[in-house]
Design an enzyme around this catalytic site. Structure first.
Site, PDB file in Angstrom:
ATOM      1  CG  ASP A  69       0.492  -1.324   7.712  1.00 33.46           C
ATOM      2  OD1 ASP A  69       1.314  -2.167   7.841  1.00 33.46           O
ATOM      3  OD2 ASP A  69       0.709  -0.205   7.703  1.00 33.46           O
TER       4      ASP A  69
ATOM      5  CG  ASP B 194       4.371   3.003   7.387  1.00 34.60           C
ATOM      6  OD1 ASP B 194       3.540   3.697   6.681  1.00 34.60           O
ATOM      7  OD2 ASP B 194       4.406   1.994   8.067  1.00 34.60           O
TER       8      ASP B 194
ATOM      9  CG  HIS C 112      -0.151   4.361   5.108  1.00 35.09           C
ATOM     10  ND1 HIS C 112      -0.969   3.512   5.868  1.00 35.09           N
ATOM     11  CD2 HIS C 112      -0.793   5.315   5.289  1.00 35.09           C
ATOM     12  CE1 HIS C 112      -1.988   4.130   6.465  1.00 35.09           C
ATOM     13  NE2 HIS C 112      -1.915   5.592   6.125  1.00 35.09           N
TER      14      HIS C 112
ATOM     15  CG  HIS D 146       4.564  -2.289  10.417  1.00 39.74           C
ATOM     16  ND1 HIS D 146       3.534  -1.776  11.344  1.00 39.74           N
ATOM     17  CD2 HIS D 146       4.600  -1.383   9.376  1.00 39.74           C
ATOM     18  CE1 HIS D 146       2.980  -0.615  10.943  1.00 39.74           C
ATOM     19  NE2 HIS D 146       3.795  -0.473   9.730  1.00 39.74           N
TER      20      HIS D 146
ATOM     21  CG  HIS E 188      -0.233   0.062   2.707  1.00 42.08           C
ATOM     22  ND1 HIS E 188       0.505  -0.758   3.179  1.00 42.08           N
ATOM     23  CD2 HIS E 188      -0.633   1.033   3.358  1.00 42.08           C
ATOM     24  CE1 HIS E 188       0.808  -0.660   4.260  1.00 42.08           C
ATOM     25  NE2 HIS E 188       0.210   0.562   4.581  1.00 42.08           N
TER      26      HIS E 188
END
Ligand SMILES: [Zn+2]
Ligand SMILES: [Zn+2]
Length: 275
Positions: A175, A66, A64, A239, A62
């Protein structure tokens, strides 16, 4: 035949001296694959004996920051260290092209400088970007990569990957909270790598913006329950949110243990797990 998984970065968005950002290396069938490209990914790749020009493909769960903030470093190093023109294949969710277009703009001065400076370098970074959602997205050397949708709203769409080779399988979920597609992706997998959060700890942090993260990550309990439903062999916790205190691994594993009887691995940077 097996699949090797190297946790390159097990950190969360908060910078940490010992944990790089989200990134995982997968070696299978002679291929070198990278899943996500968070903070310091090229340093951790080097520590794992891989330079970016050796990568066969990059998979992005994805968009994001990070998970992609050092993707530009992968692109540049892959390009400038290659003695010959080589395409870098990037598979990511819808809007990955938007990110890569912006990255090309960001890298333009550097690309111009280097092409002007090196007589034998007369090509720009050669990227083959595929936006994918579900189903088989990559098949080569007996290695198959399947994508499935995950649930990390309001970040959407997001995807997880299952990588299979020689009868073995590893899942890089990214995530997500538990969902039906994730269950399907995990079914019977040898290794299931899940980004996790301790809601009992995050709830105590007196900052709403931090507590907001609870609703879109799998808790350790949820990850263990997903692992149990899928009958996976090994659950890998990565993570971790919040950043675990030194020596806290057994506490995290103990929470997962109450819901999953298979092997549980507490992720640290450069830890290798065999699928
Ligand atoms: Zn995320
Ligand atoms: Zn993340």
């Amino acid at each position: 035949m097996s699949i090797e998984v190297v946790l390159l970065g097990t950190g969360n968005p908060l910078p940490d001296r010992d944990r790089a950002g989200a990134a995982t290396l997968v070696r299978a069938g002679g291929l070198t694959l990278l899943v996500d490209a968070g903070r310091a990914v090229c340093m951790r790749l080097a520590a794992a004996g891989v330079l970016p020009f050796m990568l066969d493909a990059v998979f992005v769960t994805h968009l994001h920051s990070d998970h992609i903030c050092d993707l530009n470093d992968v692109v540049t190093t892959h390009w400038v260290m290659n003695p010959a023109r080589k395409t870098l294949r990037i598979f990511g969710p819808p809007r990955t092209n938007e990110i890569m277009g912006g990255m090309r703009v960001m890298l333009r001065p550097d690309v111009e400088y280097r092409i002007a400076h090196h007589e034998d370098l007369d090509w720009e970074p050669d990227l083959d970007v595929a936006e994918v959602s579900r189903g088989v997205v990559f098949e080569e050397n007996g290695v198959r990569v399947t994508a499935a949708s995950t649930d990390h709203r309001p970040a959407e769409p997001t995807i997880g990957f299952r990588i299979e080779h020689g009868g073995r399988s590893v899942v890089l979920a990214g995530d997500t909270v538990p969902c039906a597609d994730l269950d399907e992706l995990c079914a019977g997998a040898d290794v299931y790598v899940q980004t996790v959060l301790r809601d009992d700890l995050v709830e105590m942090v007196p900052m709403q913006r931090f507590r907001d993260t609870i609703d879109y990550h799998s808790t350790v309990v949820q990850a263990a329950q997903t692992a149990a439903r899928g009958g996976v062999r090994t659950l890998v916790l990565t993570h971790q949110i919040p950043t675990p205190a030194p020596g806290a691994a057994n506490e995290w594993i103990g929470i997962a243990r109450e819901h999953f009887s298979g092997e549980i691995v507490f992720g640290e940077d450069l830890l290798t797990v065999s699928g």
